[in-house]
Design a protein around this motif. Structure first.
Motif, short mmCIF file in Angstrom:
data_model
loop_
_atom_site.label_atom_id
_atom_site.label_comp_id
_atom_site.label_asym_id
_atom_site.label_seq_id
_atom_site.Cartn_x
_atom_site.Cartn_y
_atom_site.Cartn_z
N VAL A 131 1.40 -0.95 0.51
CA VAL A 131 0.20 -0.42 -0.24
C VAL A 131 0.90 1.29 -0.08
CG1 VAL A 131 -2.04 1.42 1.17
CG2 VAL A 131 -1.64 -1.31 1.12
N ASP A 140 -7.51 1.25 2.72
CA ASP A 140 -6.71 0.33 3.05
C ASP A 140 -6.92 -0.03 3.08
OD1 ASP A 140 -3.90 2.70 2.77
OD2 ASP A 140 -3.54 1.99 4.82
N ALA A 172 -9.19 -1.79 0.40
CA ALA A 172 -7.43 -2.13 -1.24
C ALA A 172 -7.60 -3.88 -0.49
CB ALA A 172 -6.93 -1.33 -1.09
#
Length: 266
Positions: free
Chosen positions: A6, A77, A80
């Motif tokens: 990330v 995040d 994701a």
């Protein structure tokens, strides 16, 4: 442990339990400020036998690198990670700052969330005078002393000292810039006027002795949730580790549709 890249940093996570969907919608556990994914050890052990469970170390915490600036970024995040794991619908379970992330997810992606669980969390940051003074002193005292004071306050009176010291040691490993950046992110977090938009069933579990985010602040937002269950537990702010069995039981009953109304747990 598996990691997902990330913004150039590795985000560590666990993905356990059956992946066939027979156990129900996956649970996604999101920890709080200066904590890590192991806050959820009791809940992971309980649920992994029967349903898919995911937990992660937020950026800059535990075994994850990097940092973020806002609660929205941290929520991104989580999405994701779930996209990477090919998980569409899920139940976010957020503690403290993790609950802020969970509310952000519920508002931004309501179609993906079946139920919502907030543990010792609120929709708008309002600090007590004591907490405000502690945060103001953060630039005047050694960082580890500042972290220790925050963690000490997080537990209800009488919690075993050695366990508190262990959590102080773990929290002190969080880099100072991450701690203070995420503090600013929490200070700017405010969705209190939007909680009426969160229409999925919601469980609000809170420690009676929580002085970090007092129960009165949770009740202020609870009244505006269209479909909420409130549980008050004899604990402080660190409910997942202070009273893990009580939290796990409340969560188990909620995700299987067995809980309703306001309940008090001694």
């Amino acid at each position: 442990m598996p990691q997902l890249a990330v913004d150039g940093a590795g985000m560590t996570y666990d993905d356990e339990g059956p992946h066939d969907g027979d156990g129900g919608v996956p649970l996604v556990f999101i920890h709080g400020w200066t904590a890590d994914r192991h806050r959820w050890d009791h809940q992971m052990a309980h649920f992994a036998d029967k349903r898919r469970v995911v937990r992660l170390d937020l950026r800059g915490h535990g075994e994850s690198g990097g940092s973020a600036r806002t609660i929205d970024e941290l929520a991104g995040d989580v999405i994701a990670l779930l996209d990477h794991l090919e998980i569409d619908r899920f139940i976010p379970v957020g503690h403290s700052m993790g609950g802020m992330i969970a509310q952000t997810l519920a508002l931004a992606h309501p179609e993906r969330i079946e139920r919502l669980v907030l543990v010792n969390s609120i929709s708008r940051m309002t600090y007590s005078r004591g907490r405000g003074l502690l945060m103001a002193a953060s630039t005047l005292v050694p960082f580890k002393l500042f972290v220790a004071a925050n963690i000490q306050r997080a537990f209800a009176p009488g919690h075993p000292r050695e366990e508190v010291r262990e959590y102080i040691r773990a929290s002190s490993a969080t880099p100072r810039d991450v701690v203070m950046t995420y503090y600013a992110a929490m200070r700017s977090f405010d969705v209190l006027d939007r909680v009426g938009e969160i229409r999925m069933p919601t469980l609000l579990v809170h420690g009676y002795y929580d002085i970090q985010l007092p129960v009165s602040q949770m009740l202020r937002m609870a009244k505006d949730y269209p479909d909420a269950v409130v549980r008050i537990v004899d604990a402080g702010h660190e409910l997942p580790v202070e009273k893990p069995a009580e939290l796990t039981s409340a969560l188990d009953r909620f995700v299987t549709g067995q809980v309703g109304g306001v309940q008090l747990v001694g």
